[in-house]
Enzyme design. Structure first.
Site, PDB file in Angstrom:
ATOM      1  CD1 TRP A 200     -16.696   6.738 -24.553  1.00 10.61           C
ATOM      2  CD2 TRP A 200     -18.081   5.242 -24.626  1.00 10.61           C
ATOM      3  NE1 TRP A 200     -16.014   5.829 -25.319  1.00 10.61           N
ATOM      4  CE2 TRP A 200     -16.808   4.561 -25.160  1.00 10.61           C
ATOM      5  CE3 TRP A 200     -18.876   4.101 -24.708  1.00 10.61           C
ATOM      6  CZ2 TRP A 200     -16.521   3.292 -25.859  1.00 10.61           C
ATOM      7  CZ3 TRP A 200     -18.935   2.927 -25.198  1.00 10.61           C
ATOM      8  CH2 TRP A 200     -17.581   2.593 -25.755  1.00 10.61           C
ATOM      9  CE  LYS A 201     -18.833  15.008 -22.943  1.00 13.64           C
ATOM     10  NZ  LYS A 201     -19.144  16.622 -23.616  1.00 13.64           N
TER      11      LYS A 201
ATOM     12  N   GLY B 127     -14.071  13.804 -25.214  1.00 12.11           N
ATOM     13  CA  GLY B 127     -15.358  13.432 -25.582  1.00 12.11           C
ATOM     14  C   GLY B 127     -15.655  12.647 -26.887  1.00 12.11           C
ATOM     15  N   GLY B 128     -16.454  13.172 -27.757  1.00 11.27           N
ATOM     16  CA  GLY B 128     -16.891  12.238 -28.994  1.00 11.27           C
ATOM     17  C   GLY B 128     -15.814  11.536 -29.415  1.00 11.27           C
TER      18      GLY B 128
ATOM     19  CG  HIS C 298     -18.095  17.212 -17.793  1.00 10.36           C
ATOM     20  ND1 HIS C 298     -18.815  18.096 -18.713  1.00 10.36           N
ATOM     21  CD2 HIS C 298     -17.157  16.839 -18.668  1.00 10.36           C
ATOM     22  CE1 HIS C 298     -18.660  17.913 -19.692  1.00 10.36           C
ATOM     23  NE2 HIS C 298     -17.327  17.310 -19.973  1.00 10.36           N
TER      24      HIS C 298
END
Length: 252
Positions: free
Chosen positions: A10-11, A230-231, A93
């Protein structure tokens, strides 16, 4: 046989209201044919762990400090992540390497800390666009792999390796299937040379603009055991479609 893994990073995204996406994901996949992991920001970690407790969705951190404790303002240790309910942690990352200047040696120390705390380390490697254009991809990724992993304790139960070409993260650009296969086969060979038979159980994930529309063809590639997303992992609907594609992929 390696059990496939769909991991969501989710960063720096997500507030309290976002926890509903994790709950929805768990409800949609009560008995998945693959492992499912969500790595939210630290502010949501313990609440997400509680929200999906008893389900097949695991949670993880996005980074950890190599020390167990100490005067490291703003940092979090692997033990703290485990105490908050994490079972995994993403390390190395490209955004950590670029934004925080993290070296392979530091990532190796963090990996050792993660293993000592009982966490599964998801160790990331990947080349920049300039390195790709210069024909340096395999050398760069191989050096990152060698420097970021410890000599001991690396097994299929303790380490996952994620290949994320920097130029494909969040850009919508994706390497060709042949380029992905070349890197993943090279990673498998390097792991086998270093760790022997134990390397056969280490999962290799691909990350970099993985979406429902391209997931199936990526998961059909040899030595791709899942994805670090990711997104598209921020919503249950998008991530569920990727999970379904992984479930339908050929066995490793």
């Amino acid at each position: 046989m390696r059990r496939k893994l769909a991991a969501g990073n989710w960063k720096m995204n997500g507030l309290s209201g976002s926890l509903g996406e994790a709950v929805a994901l768990a409800a949609t996949h009560p008995a998945p044919g693959v492992d499912i992991l969500l790595c939210p920001p630290t502010t949501l970690l313990d609440r997400m762990a509680d929200a999906v407790h008893g389900s097949k969705v695991a949670v993880g951190g996005q980074d950890c400090h190599p020390a167990v404790s100490g005067a490291h303002t703003g940092d979090i240790s692997a033990e703290m992540l485990a105490d908050a309910g994490a079972g995994y942690v993403i390390l190395g990352h490209s955004e950590r390497r670029a934004d925080h200047g993290e070296s392979d040696a530091l990532i190796r120390a963090k990996t050792e800390a993660a293993l000592a705390a009982g966490l599964v380390a998801v160790v990331c490697v990947g080349e920049t666009e300039a390195q790709r254009d210069a024909g340096e991809t395999l050398a760069v990724v191989g050096a990152q792999l060698a420097g970021s992993l410890p000599d001991d304790g690396v097994t299929g139960d303790s380490v996952v390796v994620a290949y994320e070409p920097v130029w494909a993260i969040g850009t919508g650009r994706v390497p060709t299937l042949e380029q992905i296969a070349e890197v993943h086969d090279s990673l498998r060979a390097a792991l086998s040379a270093r760790y022997g038979a134990a390397a056969n159980a280490i999962r290799l994930l691909y990350g970099g603009s993985v979406k429902p529309g391209n997931a199936a063809e990526i998961f059909a590639i040899s030595n791709v055991d899942g994805a670090l997303v990711g997104g598209a992992s921020l919503t249950a609907a998008d991530f569920s479609a990727i999970i379904a594609a992984l479930e339908a992929a050929p066995a490793a």
